[in-house]
Design a protein around this motif. Structure first.
Motif, PDB file in Angstrom:
ATOM      1  N   LEU A 185     -50.039  12.449  12.646  1.00  0.00           N
ATOM      2  CA  LEU A 185     -48.894  11.656  12.189  1.00  0.00           C
ATOM      3  C   LEU A 185     -49.411  10.544  11.289  1.00  0.00           C
ATOM      4  CD1 LEU A 185     -46.968  11.155  15.565  1.00  0.00           C
ATOM      5  CD2 LEU A 185     -46.033  12.249  13.531  1.00  0.00           C
ATOM      6  N   ILE A 186     -48.817  10.436  10.111  1.00  0.00           N
ATOM      7  CA  ILE A 186     -49.151   9.312   9.226  1.00  0.00           C
ATOM      8  C   ILE A 186     -47.847   8.559   8.967  1.00  0.00           C
ATOM      9  CG2 ILE A 186     -50.309   8.573   7.123  1.00  0.00           C
ATOM     10  CD1 ILE A 186     -51.483  11.345   6.826  1.00  0.00           C
ATOM     11  N   VAL A 187     -47.858   7.283   9.248  1.00  0.00           N
ATOM     12  CA  VAL A 187     -46.653   6.466   9.134  1.00  0.00           C
ATOM     13  C   VAL A 187     -46.921   5.375   8.103  1.00  0.00           C
ATOM     14  CG1 VAL A 187     -45.042   4.971  10.366  1.00  0.00           C
ATOM     15  CG2 VAL A 187     -46.160   6.868  11.584  1.00  0.00           C
ATOM     16  N   LYS A 188     -46.043   5.295   7.130  1.00  0.00           N
ATOM     17  CA  LYS A 188     -46.250   4.306   6.073  1.00  0.00           C
ATOM     18  C   LYS A 188     -45.048   3.378   6.014  1.00  0.00           C
ATOM     19  CE  LYS A 188     -46.765   5.098   1.234  1.00  0.00           C
ATOM     20  NZ  LYS A 188     -46.720   3.823   0.564  1.00  0.00           N
ATOM     21  N   GLU A 189     -45.315   2.097   6.184  1.00  0.00           N
ATOM     22  CA  GLU A 189     -44.248   1.104   6.035  1.00  0.00           C
ATOM     23  C   GLU A 189     -44.224   0.690   4.570  1.00  0.00           C
ATOM     24  OE1 GLU A 189     -44.128  -1.335  10.255  1.00  0.00           O
ATOM     25  OE2 GLU A 189     -45.457  -2.067   8.702  1.00  0.00           O
ATOM     26  N   ASN A 190     -43.049   0.693   3.986  1.00  0.00           N
ATOM     27  CA  ASN A 190     -42.907   0.340   2.576  1.00  0.00           C
ATOM     28  C   ASN A 190     -42.125  -0.971   2.439  1.00  0.00           C
ATOM     29  OD1 ASN A 190     -43.949   3.039   1.626  1.00  0.00           O
ATOM     30  ND2 ASN A 190     -42.167   3.683   2.801  1.00  0.00           N
ATOM     31  N   PHE A 191     -42.739  -1.922   1.749  1.00  0.00           N
ATOM     32  CA  PHE A 191     -42.139  -3.247   1.616  1.00  0.00           C
ATOM     33  C   PHE A 191     -41.757  -3.517   0.168  1.00  0.00           C
ATOM     34  CE2 PHE A 191     -45.113  -3.225   5.085  1.00  0.00           C
ATOM     35  CZ  PHE A 191     -44.513  -3.965   6.092  1.00  0.00           C
ATOM     36  N   GLY A 192     -40.698  -4.304  -0.003  1.00  0.00           N
ATOM     37  CA  GLY A 192     -40.288  -4.710  -1.344  1.00  0.00           C
ATOM     38  C   GLY A 192     -41.145  -5.873  -1.829  1.00  0.00           C
ATOM     39  N   SER A 193     -40.825  -6.381  -3.013  1.00  0.00           N
ATOM     40  CA  SER A 193     -41.658  -7.440  -3.589  1.00  0.00           C
ATOM     41  C   SER A 193     -41.635  -8.705  -2.731  1.00  0.00           C
ATOM     42  CB  SER A 193     -41.219  -7.740  -5.017  1.00  0.00           C
ATOM     43  OG  SER A 193     -39.821  -7.898  -5.051  1.00  0.00           O
ATOM     44  N   SER A 194     -40.534  -8.919  -1.977  1.00  0.00           N
ATOM     45  CA  SER A 194     -40.488 -10.107  -1.122  1.00  0.00           C
ATOM     46  C   SER A 194     -41.120  -9.830   0.240  1.00  0.00           C
ATOM     47  CB  SER A 194     -39.040 -10.560  -0.951  1.00  0.00           C
ATOM     48  OG  SER A 194     -38.288  -9.478  -0.440  1.00  0.00           O
ATOM     49  N   LYS A 195     -41.787  -8.690   0.347  1.00  0.00           N
ATOM     50  CA  LYS A 195     -42.504  -8.282   1.563  1.00  0.00           C
ATOM     51  C   LYS A 195     -41.589  -8.060   2.768  1.00  0.00           C
ATOM     52  CE  LYS A 195     -46.874 -10.002  -0.072  1.00  0.00           C
ATOM     53  NZ  LYS A 195     -47.968 -10.941  -0.029  1.00  0.00           N
ATOM     54  N   THR A 196     -40.346  -7.654   2.497  1.00  0.00           N
ATOM     55  CA  THR A 196     -39.481  -7.251   3.601  1.00  0.00           C
ATOM     56  C   THR A 196     -39.553  -5.730   3.702  1.00  0.00           C
ATOM     57  OG1 THR A 196     -37.684  -7.372   2.012  1.00  0.00           O
ATOM     58  CG2 THR A 196     -37.784  -9.135   3.639  1.00  0.00           C
ATOM     59  N   LEU A 197     -39.496  -5.251   4.942  1.00  0.00           N
ATOM     60  CA  LEU A 197     -39.612  -3.808   5.182  1.00  0.00           C
ATOM     61  C   LEU A 197     -38.395  -3.088   4.594  1.00  0.00           C
ATOM     62  CD1 LEU A 197     -41.244  -1.586   6.594  1.00  0.00           C
ATOM     63  CD2 LEU A 197     -39.946  -2.059   8.680  1.00  0.00           C
ATOM     64  N   GLY A 198     -38.643  -2.145   3.692  1.00  0.00           N
ATOM     65  CA  GLY A 198     -37.539  -1.419   3.075  1.00  0.00           C
ATOM     66  C   GLY A 198     -37.331  -0.063   3.703  1.00  0.00           C
ATOM     67  N   SER A 199     -38.423   0.665   3.948  1.00  0.00           N
ATOM     68  CA  SER A 199     -38.296   1.998   4.537  1.00  0.00           C
ATOM     69  C   SER A 199     -39.602   2.386   5.218  1.00  0.00           C
ATOM     70  CB  SER A 199     -37.973   3.031   3.454  1.00  0.00           C
ATOM     71  OG  SER A 199     -39.080   3.177   2.579  1.00  0.00           O
ATOM     72  N   ILE A 200     -39.504   3.459   5.989  1.00  0.00           N
ATOM     73  CA  ILE A 200     -40.682   3.990   6.679  1.00  0.00           C
ATOM     74  C   ILE A 200     -40.766   5.465   6.329  1.00  0.00           C
ATOM     75  CG2 ILE A 200     -41.690   4.423   8.967  1.00  0.00           C
ATOM     76  CD1 ILE A 200     -40.017   1.908   9.842  1.00  0.00           C
ATOM     77  N   THR A 201     -41.895   5.883   5.766  1.00  0.00           N
ATOM     78  CA  THR A 201     -42.061   7.295   5.413  1.00  0.00           C
ATOM     79  C   THR A 201     -43.135   7.904   6.304  1.00  0.00           C
ATOM     80  OG1 THR A 201     -43.319   6.404   3.540  1.00  0.00           O
ATOM     81  CG2 THR A 201     -41.234   7.429   3.037  1.00  0.00           C
ATOM     82  N   VAL A 202     -42.893   9.137   6.733  1.00  0.00           N
ATOM     83  CA  VAL A 202     -43.780   9.762   7.717  1.00  0.00           C
ATOM     84  C   VAL A 202     -44.151  11.178   7.290  1.00  0.00           C
ATOM     85  CG1 VAL A 202     -43.996  10.467  10.144  1.00  0.00           C
ATOM     86  CG2 VAL A 202     -42.638   8.456   9.569  1.00  0.00           C
ATOM     87  N   MET A 203     -45.397  11.550   7.551  1.00  0.00           N
ATOM     88  CA  MET A 203     -45.846  12.941   7.433  1.00  0.00           C
ATOM     89  C   MET A 203     -46.267  13.378   8.823  1.00  0.00           C
ATOM     90  SD  MET A 203     -48.184  12.453   3.981  1.00  0.00           S
ATOM     91  CE  MET A 203     -48.850  14.115   3.915  1.00  0.00           C
ATOM     92  N   ALA A 204     -45.669  14.468   9.309  1.00  0.00           N
ATOM     93  CA  ALA A 204     -45.995  14.967  10.654  1.00  0.00           C
ATOM     94  C   ALA A 204     -46.461  16.414  10.533  1.00  0.00           C
ATOM     95  CB  ALA A 204     -44.756  14.893  11.557  1.00  0.00           C
ATOM     96  N   LYS A 205     -47.643  16.702  11.031  1.00  0.00           N
ATOM     97  CA  LYS A 205     -48.205  18.057  10.903  1.00  0.00           C
ATOM     98  C   LYS A 205     -47.693  18.925  12.047  1.00  0.00           C
ATOM     99  CE  LYS A 205     -51.813  19.826   8.755  1.00  0.00           C
ATOM    100  NZ  LYS A 205     -51.949  20.320   7.446  1.00  0.00           N
ATOM    101  N   VAL A 206     -46.865  19.925  11.695  1.00  0.00           N
ATOM    102  CA  VAL A 206     -46.237  20.773  12.702  1.00  0.00           C
ATOM    103  C   VAL A 206     -46.654  22.216  12.482  1.00  0.00           C
ATOM    104  CG1 VAL A 206     -44.036  21.512  13.693  1.00  0.00           C
ATOM    105  CG2 VAL A 206     -44.263  19.208  12.773  1.00  0.00           C
TER     106      VAL A 206
END
Ligand code: HEC
Length: 173
Positions: free
Chosen positions: A100-121
Motif C-alpha cells: 500500500l502506498i498512500v500519498k497525501e496531497n496538499f495545496g499551496s497553503s499546505k492544507t490537505l486536498g486529497s489522498i491518493t492510494v496504490m494498493a497491490k491486489v
C-alpha cells in the motif's frame, strides 16, 4: 470493598490505555486485500481503521512535506506499509501483493486536498501491475477508484519500476 473496586478499575483502565497506546504506534500485519473485497471504501477502511496509514513509515528518502508535481498537490507526503518497505530492495523491481502506498496531497497553503492510494491486489489488473488506484477527499469520500485511465497512463512512464515513481524499487527506499 469500595477501595478494591476502585483499585481494580484503575488497573483495568491503565491496561486499556497501554494497549491503545501501543496499538497506535504499531502497524499491524494484515492479510492483503483480495480481489473479491477490493473497493475504494475497503481501502479507506484498511488505511484508517484496520491500520492507520499515519503509522506507516514515510518514504525514507522522501519523508516530510515534499514539493510535488502536477497533477498531485503542490506539496506531498508519501507513506508505505510494512509489506512493501520490508520487501525492498526488490531485485525484480516489483512490489509484493498487499503493498500500500498512500500519498497525501496538499495545496499551496499546505492544507490537505486529497489522498491518493496504490494498493497491490493479486490478479486485479495483471496488465498494469495489479494495482488498484484510489483517490479520496480528506474525509474519505471516494473520488476515483479502480483503474482510472489518468492514473495508469501517467504512472505507466515508470512501468519498468512497477508504476512507482518516487523511488527505484531495486534500491533501498
Ligand atoms: C500526470 C501524471 C500523474 C497522474 C495522472 C497521476 N499521478 Fe500519481 N504520481 C505522479 C508523480 C510525478 C508522482 C511522484 C511524486 C510527486 O512528484 O508528486 C506520483 C506519485 C504517486 C504516488 C506515490 C507512489 C509513486 O508512484 O511514487 C501515489 C500513491 C500516486 N501517485 C497515486 C496516484 C493515483 C491514485 C492517481 C489517479 C487518481 C494518480 N497518481 C495520477 C504523477 C501522476
Amino acid at each position: 470493598m469500595k477501595l478494591i473496586v476502585s483499585a481494580a478499575l484503575l488497573v483495568i483502565m491503565s491496561v486499556g490505555l497501554l494497549i491503545s497506546c501501543s496499538n497506535k504506534a504499531e502497524e499491524p500485519s494484515l492479510e492483503p486485500l483480495q480481489m473479491s473485497e477490493i473497493s475504494g471504501n475497503a481501502i479507506w477502511d484498511r488505511i484508517t481503521v484496520e491500520s492507520r496509514y499515519k503509522n506507516y513509515t514515510e518514504w525514507p528518502k522522501d519523508s516530510g512535506l515534499q514539493p510535488g508535481q502536477s497533477p498531485h498537490g503542490v506539496w506531498h507526503r508519501v507513506f508505505a506499509n510494512r509489506t512493501l518497505l520490508e520487501a525492498l530492495p526488490a531485485a525484480d523491481s516489483t512490489a509484493p501483493e498487499g503493498s500500500l502506498i498512500v500519498k497525501e496531497n496538499f495545496g499551496s497553503s499546505k492544507t490537505l486536498g486529497s489522498i491518493t492510494v496504490m494498493a497491490k491486489v493479486k490478479g486485479y489488473d495483471p496488465e498494469n501491475g495489479d494495482w488498484y488506484w484510489a483517490m479520496f477527499d480528506p474525509e474519505g469520500k471516494v473520488l476515483k477508484e479502480g483503474s482510472p485511465g489518468g492514473c495508469i497512463s501517467c504512472h505507466a512512464g515508470m512501468r519498468s519500476n512497477d508504476f512507482v515513481i518516487i523511488n527505484p524499487l531495486d534500491m533501498a527506499p
